[in-house]
Design an enzyme around this catalytic site. Structure first.
Site, PDB file in Angstrom:
ATOM      1  N   CYS A  76      -3.099   2.793  -3.908  1.00 43.26           N
ATOM      2  CA  CYS A  76      -1.505   2.903  -4.049  1.00 43.26           C
ATOM      3  C   CYS A  76      -1.137   4.136  -4.926  1.00 43.26           C
ATOM      4  O   CYS A  76      -0.222   4.598  -4.519  1.00 43.26           O
ATOM      5  CB  CYS A  76      -1.065   1.590  -4.781  1.00 43.26           C
ATOM      6  N   CYS A  99      -0.482  -6.941  -7.049  1.00 47.02           N
ATOM      7  CA  CYS A  99       0.796  -6.922  -7.024  1.00 47.02           C
ATOM      8  C   CYS A  99       1.390  -7.394  -5.941  1.00 47.02           C
ATOM      9  O   CYS A  99       2.694  -8.234  -5.775  1.00 47.02           O
ATOM     10  CB  CYS A  99       1.541  -5.497  -7.360  1.00 47.02           C
TER      11      CYS A  99
END
Length: 346
Positions: free
Chosen positions: A101, A195
């Site tokens: 990410c 997340c």
RNA sequence: UGCCGGGUAGUGUAAUUGGUAACACACUAGUUUUUGGGACUAGCAGAUCCUGGUUCGAAUCCAGGCCCGGCAG
């Protein structure tokens, strides 16, 4: 940050949390021309929580009197991070989505969007330091207990050239105190755990990976029980086996046969070396072999090791055997406080 | 169906050979440096195969039954 007058433009990645809010504040105080932006990422189901965080980020931007943008990276995040995550698990590996990410989204797409806005830098609330000479290098932050450099090993010069980490010289406590004294509107929770997974990883994988029950076997081939799917486990895992008389730890996982081998001997999970692939050197490849400090997981202190080239890969030999080295995870290399680079464990 | 050992929480074991059930693992929760995992702390359980009997008192002794291993054939 020594800026006090020029108005170099910075776009701050704002999550609504303490760190990024203080980041924006510090930059503004330092005289930068600051704007904030929220990244919308992929979430399964409804996006209520994320929308809330975006609202918070916007409120904070407003209170700082800086422009605020919202980028929707849902699709790209799904493709680059979530799909990678699932693909890795499908192959029986243990991915590190945060590393990807950072490289693809935060310091990839976000950076690109920022360039389109003609900013000079982007900034994030990462705890890490950058030193600029003819190259930009990443160093561990002042607050070693918050060191997030582990997740940044895939970055390169092109990216780092346009990055600022204003929190690198602060203790986390100071940052919190600053946030308190700023009277920022109520802030979002800091993220923990993956997340994009709302609850249990197990449930998420179950939904996406077509799990089937399989056997749990001891080292000497004795059948001890059943698991819900070999994908779900990683090396060294203890929880979720449901076996009595343990503790038992996952020693091997065989996704093809949907089989898990467990051991009671923690020692059996120790290894002296590993092979790393997909190597990245942040400011160029050093002469090998070389001695470095390595980390094979975020939550650990570094250990001494030697790096050698082997085929096109890198062989890492530790001074002391390491426990539960999981393929798919990142191994990163340091020289002192400097992050040299890293690779993916094979 | 001649002969031994055994049946205790989800699991594995323990209980000074009669004194009012313990430990470990599992499980749950919390803590811990944006991943997985790990670690730490706390919590959790009417579990003594059944039926009778002896005893002030039985998981422990006795009788019968059921079940499970095995020595036997």
């Amino acid at each position: 940050m020594n800026k006090t007058n020029h108005s170099e433009k910075v776009l701050v990645a704002m999550s609504g949390g303490v760190d990024s809010s203080v980041t924006a504040t510090l930059l503004k105080r330092a005289g930068f021309d600051v704007a904030g932006a929220f990244m919308k990422l992929w979430r399964p189901g409804d996006n209520f929580k994320q929308d809330k965080n975006e609202e918070k980020a916007k409120e904070i931007a407003d209170s700082l009197d800086i422009p605020f943008y919202s980028f929707n990276f849902g699709e790209e995040f799904k493709a680059e991070v979530v799909d990678y995550f699932l693909k890795e698990y499908r192959q029986g590996r243990t991915p590190n989505p945060c590393v990807v990410c950072n490289n693809e989204i935060k310091f990839g797409l976000f950076l690109k969007q920022a360039s389109d806005l003609n900013v000079d830098f982007i900034a994030t609330g990462h705890y890490a330091r950058l030193k600029r000479n003819n190259k930009v290098n990443i160093y561990r932050p002042k607050d070693k207990s918050k060191d997030q450099t582990y997740f940044l090993w895939q970055l390169d010069q092109n990216k780092l050239d346009k990055v600022l980490f204003p929190l690198g010289n602060f203790e986390r406590e100071e940052v919190e105190r600053m946030a308190d004294s700023l009277n920022l509107p109520d802030r979002a929770q800091e993220s923990h755990e993956v997340c994009f997974i709302p609850n249990e990883i197990k449930d998420f994988l179950n939904k996406h990976l077509d799990e089937k029950p399989g056997k749990i076997i001891s080292e000497d081939g004795e059948e001890l029980g059943e698991h819900e799917g070999a994908y779900l486990f990683t090396l060294g895992q203890r929880k979720g086996l449901g076996l009595s008389n343990g503790p038992w730890y996952v020693l091997e996982k065989n996704v093809k046969e949907n089989k898990i081998v467990v051991t009671k001997e923690r020692e059996n999970l120790k290894k002296k070396e590993l092979i790393a692939d997909e190597i990245n050197w942040i400011s160029g490849k050093p002469d090998l072999p070389m001695k470095v400090i390595t980390k094979i997981r975020y939550n650990s202190s570094g250990v001494k090791a030697e790096l050698k080239e082997q085929d096109n890969k890198l062989k890492v030999t530790f001074n002391e055997s390491q426990w539960a080295i999981a393929p798919g995870q990142s191994v990163v290399f340091y020289s002192g406080d400097q992050l040299l680079g890293g690779g993916v464990i094979q």
